[in-house]
Scaffold this motif. Structure first.
Motif, PDB file in Angstrom:
ATOM      1  N   ARG A 242       0.844  -1.193   0.000  1.00  0.00           N
ATOM      2  CA  ARG A 242       0.000   0.000   0.000  1.00  0.00           C
ATOM      3  C   ARG A 242       0.886   1.252   0.000  1.00  0.00           C
ATOM      4  NH1 ARG A 242      -4.192  -0.467   4.806  1.00  0.00           N
ATOM      5  NH2 ARG A 242      -4.645   1.613   3.952  1.00  0.00           N
ATOM      6  N   ASP A 244       0.949   4.091   1.691  1.00  0.00           N
ATOM      7  CA  ASP A 244       1.424   4.594   2.977  1.00  0.00           C
ATOM      8  C   ASP A 244       2.436   3.656   3.610  1.00  0.00           C
ATOM      9  OD1 ASP A 244      -0.481   2.660   3.220  1.00  0.00           O
ATOM     10  OD2 ASP A 244      -1.452   3.517   5.002  1.00  0.00           O
ATOM     11  N   SER A 245       2.192   2.326   3.526  1.00  0.00           N
ATOM     12  CA  SER A 245       3.159   1.360   4.057  1.00  0.00           C
ATOM     13  C   SER A 245       4.454   1.393   3.265  1.00  0.00           C
ATOM     14  CB  SER A 245       2.559  -0.046   4.027  1.00  0.00           C
ATOM     15  OG  SER A 245       1.401  -0.121   4.820  1.00  0.00           O
TER      16      SER A 245
END
Length: 312
Positions: A242, A244-245
């Motif tokens: 993802r 943000d990760s």
């Protein structure tokens, strides 16, 4: 002018104080020989030998350890059920009395839950049925093969933490350390090593175009094996993460990578990771080619014989 009898020099006193302090420190912290400094470092995934050489090690994960233990004890329980049915059959036929049958029952439990795991792990050097299925091996903390003492300790403690507590104590202890070592491993001085090499990634990173000029002048030191492994794993899995990760992990790895790079380019963390990984791969490849060329030039001198020397 001061009188030396009233003001004695302080140098001998300071020397005695320093020597006493050094003696007290030596007594409290004895110096170890290199062959005594051999330990298992669970913080950075390295095994440090007596020669101060860090060896990479890959402990088996918690899930795989649980799966292997389930397979092992399921097979032991199957053997135990077979022995119990045999004892019951002998008792029904009158071949053994009730007291002997009860003694055989206890002996069957001891044989299947203590003796059998000990014999299997000792004979296979840490590869039981469950560990074969999960690609694990029980080894000593110095990386060597386990012996009878290690296997017996693990089996005896396993009766407490696996059989009597239904695995609860083993799970709690394994979750409290990074190497997933259960209580039996801690007492026996062993750990579970993962012997299945991971698949090589398909993504081959290159130096980003905007860092081409920096790559020609960059000084990149050799990365520690755990850090290099995490960087490579991130670059392989980055497209599936993802956003943000992906950004958070890249920033954390770039912060760890920064002390090994000079000068640091002004770019995003993921581009820095890709550039450093590509540079290290290219430079290590060149070093290996030079070493192979040197060995090729030395091969006649290494394999040939002196002219005129008799062959025997």
């Amino acid at each position: 002018m001061s009188d030396p009898t009233t003001h004695p020099p302080t140098t001998p006193t300071r020397a005695r104080r320093t020597r006493a302090g050094r003696d007290s420190r030596s007594a409290s912290a004895p110096t170890l020989r290199p062959d005594q400094v051999e330990f298992f470092d669970g913080a950075d995934d390295q095994l440090v030998t007596g020669e101060a050489v860090g060896l990479d090690r890959r402990p088996t994960g918690f899930v795989l350890r649980v799966a292997g233990a389930l397979i092992d004890y399921l097979s032991y329980v199957v053997v135990l059920v077979g022995l119990v049915l045999l004892v019951v059959s002998l008792n029904d036929r009158g071949a053994v009395d009730d007291a002997t049958a009860q003694a055989l029952m206890v002996a069957s439990i001891v044989i299947c839950l203590i003796g059998l795991p000990t014999v299997v792990e000792t004979a296979s050097h840490g590869r039981s049925l469950g560990k074969l299925a999960t690609g694990a091996r029980i080894v000593r903390t110095d990386g060597g093969a386990i012996g009878l003492r290690h296997a017996l300790t693990r089996s005896l403690v396993g009766m407490l933490e696996i059989v009597m507590t239904t695995g609860g104590l083993a799970v709690v202890v394994a979750l409290l350390n990074r190497s997933s070592r259960r209580l039996g491993d801690l007492m026996a001085g062993t750990y579970s090593r993962n012997e299945r090499a991971p698949r090589m990634g398909r993504v081959v990173v290159q130096v980003p175009p905007h860092l081409g000029g920096w790559a020609g002048m960059a000084d990149v030191a050799r990365l520690p094996d755990p850090l290099a492994r995490r960087v490579s794993s991130f670059l392989q899995q980055a497209p599936a993460l993802r956003p943000d990760s992906r950004r958070r992990i890249a920033e954390a790895l770039a912060a760890e990578l920064a002390p090994f790079v000079s000068p640091l380019p002004e770019t995003d963390p993921e581009s820095l990771l890709a550039a450093v990984s590509a540079l290290r791969r290219e430079r290590e490849g060149v070093a290996l080619q030079r070493e192979a060329a040197l060995l090729d030039r030395l091969e006649p001198a290494l394999t040939g014989t002196v002219r005129g020397f008799p062959r025997r």
